[in-house]
Design a protein around this motif. Structure first.
Motif, PDB file in Angstrom:
ATOM      1  N   VAL A 108       0.830  -1.203   0.000  1.00 60.64           N
ATOM      2  CA  VAL A 108       0.000   0.000   0.000  1.00 60.64           C
ATOM      3  C   VAL A 108       0.867   1.256   0.000  1.00 60.64           C
ATOM      4  O   VAL A 108       0.577   2.225  -0.716  1.00 60.64           O
ATOM      5  CB  VAL A 108      -0.958  -0.013   1.208  1.00 60.64           C
ATOM      6  CG1 VAL A 108      -1.761   1.290   1.268  1.00 60.64           C
ATOM      7  CG2 VAL A 108      -1.912  -1.202   1.107  1.00 60.64           C
ATOM      8  N   ARG A 111       2.082   1.887  -3.437  1.00 60.44           N
ATOM      9  CA  ARG A 111       1.034   2.408  -4.317  1.00 60.44           C
ATOM     10  C   ARG A 111       0.817   3.899  -4.057  1.00 60.44           C
ATOM     11  O   ARG A 111       0.695   4.691  -4.995  1.00 60.44           O
ATOM     12  CB  ARG A 111      -0.270   1.647  -4.099  1.00 60.44           C
ATOM     13  CG  ARG A 111      -1.418   2.246  -4.915  1.00 60.44           C
ATOM     14  CD  ARG A 111      -2.667   1.428  -4.894  1.00 60.44           C
ATOM     15  NE  ARG A 111      -3.717   2.068  -5.665  1.00 60.44           N
ATOM     16  CZ  ARG A 111      -4.881   1.506  -5.975  1.00 60.44           C
ATOM     17  NH1 ARG A 111      -5.124   0.274  -5.582  1.00 60.44           N
ATOM     18  NH2 ARG A 111      -5.780   2.152  -6.673  1.00 60.44           N
ATOM     19  N   ARG A 147      -6.756  -1.941   4.373  1.00 54.81           N
ATOM     20  CA  ARG A 147      -7.558  -1.828   3.149  1.00 54.81           C
ATOM     21  C   ARG A 147      -8.471  -0.607   3.202  1.00 54.81           C
ATOM     22  O   ARG A 147      -8.726   0.034   2.182  1.00 54.81           O
ATOM     23  CB  ARG A 147      -8.365  -3.106   2.949  1.00 54.81           C
ATOM     24  CG  ARG A 147      -7.494  -4.323   2.595  1.00 54.81           C
ATOM     25  CD  ARG A 147      -8.300  -5.588   2.610  1.00 54.81           C
ATOM     26  NE  ARG A 147      -7.459  -6.764   2.352  1.00 54.81           N
ATOM     27  CZ  ARG A 147      -7.592  -7.917   2.981  1.00 54.81           C
ATOM     28  NH1 ARG A 147      -8.542  -8.079   3.903  1.00 54.81           N
ATOM     29  NH2 ARG A 147      -6.791  -8.926   2.698  1.00 54.81           N
ATOM     30  N   GLU A 150      -6.319   2.317   2.328  1.00 53.80           N
ATOM     31  CA  GLU A 150      -6.038   2.298   0.894  1.00 53.80           C
ATOM     32  C   GLU A 150      -7.232   2.816   0.100  1.00 53.80           C
ATOM     33  O   GLU A 150      -7.076   3.591  -0.853  1.00 53.80           O
ATOM     34  CB  GLU A 150      -5.681   0.887   0.437  1.00 53.80           C
ATOM     35  CG  GLU A 150      -5.346   0.807  -1.038  1.00 53.80           C
ATOM     36  CD  GLU A 150      -5.435  -0.599  -1.606  1.00 53.80           C
ATOM     37  OE1 GLU A 150      -4.768  -0.850  -2.621  1.00 53.80           O
ATOM     38  OE2 GLU A 150      -6.175  -1.426  -1.070  1.00 53.80           O
ATOM     39  N   THR A 154      -7.227   6.110  -2.298  1.00 53.85           N
ATOM     40  CA  THR A 154      -7.579   6.041  -3.713  1.00 53.85           C
ATOM     41  C   THR A 154      -8.651   7.070  -4.058  1.00 53.85           C
ATOM     42  O   THR A 154      -8.598   7.715  -5.119  1.00 53.85           O
ATOM     43  CB  THR A 154      -8.053   4.623  -4.071  1.00 53.85           C
ATOM     44  OG1 THR A 154      -6.984   3.696  -3.827  1.00 53.85           O
ATOM     45  CG2 THR A 154      -8.468   4.528  -5.531  1.00 53.85           C
ATOM     46  N   TYR A 189      -6.096  -1.586 -16.687  1.00 50.36           N
ATOM     47  CA  TYR A 189      -5.672  -2.382 -15.532  1.00 50.36           C
ATOM     48  C   TYR A 189      -5.607  -3.868 -15.888  1.00 50.36           C
ATOM     49  O   TYR A 189      -4.752  -4.600 -15.377  1.00 50.36           O
ATOM     50  CB  TYR A 189      -6.627  -2.168 -14.353  1.00 50.36           C
ATOM     51  CG  TYR A 189      -6.597  -0.769 -13.772  1.00 50.36           C
ATOM     52  CD1 TYR A 189      -5.448   0.012 -13.820  1.00 50.36           C
ATOM     53  CD2 TYR A 189      -7.738  -0.223 -13.170  1.00 50.36           C
ATOM     54  CE1 TYR A 189      -5.424   1.290 -13.295  1.00 50.36           C
ATOM     55  CE2 TYR A 189      -7.717   1.055 -12.634  1.00 50.36           C
ATOM     56  CZ  TYR A 189      -6.566   1.813 -12.697  1.00 50.36           C
ATOM     57  OH  TYR A 189      -6.540   3.079 -12.163  1.00 50.36           O
ATOM     58  N   HIS A 213      -4.201  -8.746  -1.025  1.00 47.37           N
ATOM     59  CA  HIS A 213      -5.432  -9.270  -1.610  1.00 47.37           C
ATOM     60  C   HIS A 213      -5.707 -10.695  -1.147  1.00 47.37           C
ATOM     61  O   HIS A 213      -4.789 -11.435  -0.799  1.00 47.37           O
ATOM     62  CB  HIS A 213      -5.353  -9.236  -3.135  1.00 47.37           C
ATOM     63  CG  HIS A 213      -5.307  -7.852  -3.698  1.00 47.37           C
ATOM     64  ND1 HIS A 213      -4.127  -7.159  -3.858  1.00 47.37           N
ATOM     65  CD2 HIS A 213      -6.299  -7.028  -4.128  1.00 47.37           C
ATOM     66  CE1 HIS A 213      -4.384  -5.965  -4.369  1.00 47.37           C
ATOM     67  NE2 HIS A 213      -5.688  -5.863  -4.559  1.00 47.37           N
ATOM     68  N   ASP A 225      -1.352  -7.949  -5.991  1.00 47.17           N
ATOM     69  CA  ASP A 225      -0.434  -7.213  -5.115  1.00 47.17           C
ATOM     70  C   ASP A 225       0.643  -6.514  -5.947  1.00 47.17           C
ATOM     71  O   ASP A 225       0.973  -5.344  -5.715  1.00 47.17           O
ATOM     72  CB  ASP A 225       0.246  -8.158  -4.125  1.00 47.17           C
ATOM     73  CG  ASP A 225      -0.662  -8.588  -2.983  1.00 47.17           C
ATOM     74  OD1 ASP A 225      -1.798  -8.090  -2.893  1.00 47.17           O
ATOM     75  OD2 ASP A 225      -0.225  -9.430  -2.171  1.00 47.17           O
ATOM     76  N   GLU A 228      -0.332  -3.219  -7.996  1.00 55.32           N
ATOM     77  CA  GLU A 228      -0.791  -2.020  -7.299  1.00 55.32           C
ATOM     78  C   GLU A 228       0.103  -0.819  -7.598  1.00 55.32           C
ATOM     79  O   GLU A 228      -0.372   0.295  -7.826  1.00 55.32           O
ATOM     80  CB  GLU A 228      -0.846  -2.275  -5.791  1.00 55.32           C
ATOM     81  CG  GLU A 228      -1.966  -3.190  -5.335  1.00 55.32           C
ATOM     82  CD  GLU A 228      -3.334  -2.616  -5.628  1.00 55.32           C
ATOM     83  OE1 GLU A 228      -3.510  -1.383  -5.555  1.00 55.32           O
ATOM     84  OE2 GLU A 228      -4.247  -3.397  -5.947  1.00 55.32           O
ATOM     85  N   ARG A 231      -0.382   0.812 -11.270  1.00 55.41           N
ATOM     86  CA  ARG A 231      -1.656   1.336 -11.761  1.00 55.41           C
ATOM     87  C   ARG A 231      -1.555   2.811 -12.156  1.00 55.41           C
ATOM     88  O   ARG A 231      -1.908   3.192 -13.279  1.00 55.41           O
ATOM     89  CB  ARG A 231      -2.743   1.153 -10.694  1.00 55.41           C
ATOM     90  CG  ARG A 231      -3.173  -0.276 -10.463  1.00 55.41           C
ATOM     91  CD  ARG A 231      -4.222  -0.344  -9.351  1.00 55.41           C
ATOM     92  NE  ARG A 231      -4.606  -1.705  -9.030  1.00 55.41           N
ATOM     93  CZ  ARG A 231      -5.610  -2.366  -9.599  1.00 55.41           C
ATOM     94  NH1 ARG A 231      -6.329  -1.763 -10.528  1.00 55.41           N
ATOM     95  NH2 ARG A 231      -5.900  -3.603  -9.234  1.00 55.41           N
TER      96      ARG A 231
END
Length: 318
Positions: A108, A111, A147, A150, A154, A189, A213, A225, A228, A231
């Protein structure tokens, strides 16, 4: 090595000597020598003859099957991999909540670092919460909390991107994509799955045992994973400028069920830009060397394997 995308619906892949030929009805569309192939990506309905399938497997050539709208259906690859010890360690870490959380936090964090990098490149007005969320990620006490952080990060990231590209009312919807921009992102993606899965398979990790995940519905959690961190700099960086150029047109998408689907011309355009981006060189932060983006996928899979084996932290790629 090269990747071949087969997008013609109803096409057949046939073996001719040491070449694979793509045929549509009575027209030969392409000829590719087997010895330069690394991956075949089949979009929608295309078939491999038995001879072509046998040659693909014997040549250690992976074949990825996607739906027409870019969702992963499956992957054909040679059986077996010698990395039994690595996979045993991966399973142990996956089953140990504290050890799993350490790696999931890094997934995370990386990302978020990549999202901040993209916002700076676009000179977006940064959301105040994004840098502060980095500290919260480091202290997250459970996967559910992580999560949640995250997800919030996002939303903040896309809020900044919306303002930058003048789509203030747009929201991210995945299944099904409800508008052309969501369809572009979802398709982009999905393209990440091919190089990420190849990297995971090359290193020998189990694609289904992720740290962030879960392997629910049989999804390749370790592959998810890995993607991430890619992206924002790889897909978002392509999709939003492309959308800005296409948005004034009305012939590049079509209704599909409860959502929308991109036309083949736009999908091919995105594939071409994505594959070109994989060949570009970028500075790989852990080593300081310039590597192709395609090579970075494998380097990240190796770094993930080292982290699972307790041989180092999974630091940001950029």
């Amino acid at each position: 090595m090269r990747t071949v995308h087969v997008t013609a619906q109803g096409a057949n892949l046939r073996l001719s000597g040491e070449c694979l030929e793509v045929w549509l009805e009575r027209e030969r569309l392409a000829v590719v020598p087997v010895n330069v192939l690394e991956t075949i990506v089949v979009h929608g309905s295309a078939l491999l003859t038995p001879a072509a399938m046998n040659r693909v497997l014997s040549g250690a050539i992976a074949c990825v099957f996607l739906t027409q709208d870019g969702r992963l259906k499956g992957r054909l690859e040679p059986f077996g991999h010698p990395a039994a010890r690595l996979r045993a360690r991966q399973a142990l870490v996956h089953a140990t909540p504290a050890a799993r959380l350490v790696i999931a936090r890094r997934v995370v964090l990386n990302r978020l670092h990549s999202q901040l990098r993209v916002l700076r490149a676009w000179r977006c007005p940064q959301q105040q919460d994004l840098p502060a969320l980095l500290a919260r990620v480091r202290t997250a006490a459970s996967l559910d909390e992580l999560r949640g952080i995250e997800g919030w990060a996002t939303r903040q990231y896309f809020a900044a991107v919306r303002e930058r590209f003048g789509v203030e009312r747009w929201q991210r919807h995945r299944r099904p994509p409800r508008d052309p921009l969501n369809a572009l992102l979802s398709y982009g993606y999905a393209l990440l799955l091919r190089p990420a899965w190849s990297a995971i398979a090359t290193i020998g990790l189990d694609p289904y045992l992720g740290m962030l995940h879960e392997p629910s519905r049989g999804q390749p959690a370790a592959v998810l994973d890995l993607i991430e961190e890619f992206r924002a700099p790889l897909v978002d960086f392509l999709v939003f400028p492309l959308f800005a150029r296409l948005r004034q047109q009305d012939d590049w998408w079509e209704p599909h069920g409860e959502g929308v689907r991109l036309t083949w011309d736009v999908r091919k355009r995105l594939i071409e830009q994505f594959e070109a981006r994989l060949l570009r060189r970028t500075r790989y932060r852990p080593s300081g060397r310039r590597e192709t983006v395609a090579r970075v996928f494998e380097l990240r899979a190796r770094d993930l394997a080292r982290a699972i084996q307790g041989q180092g932290a999974l630091k940001p790629a950029w």
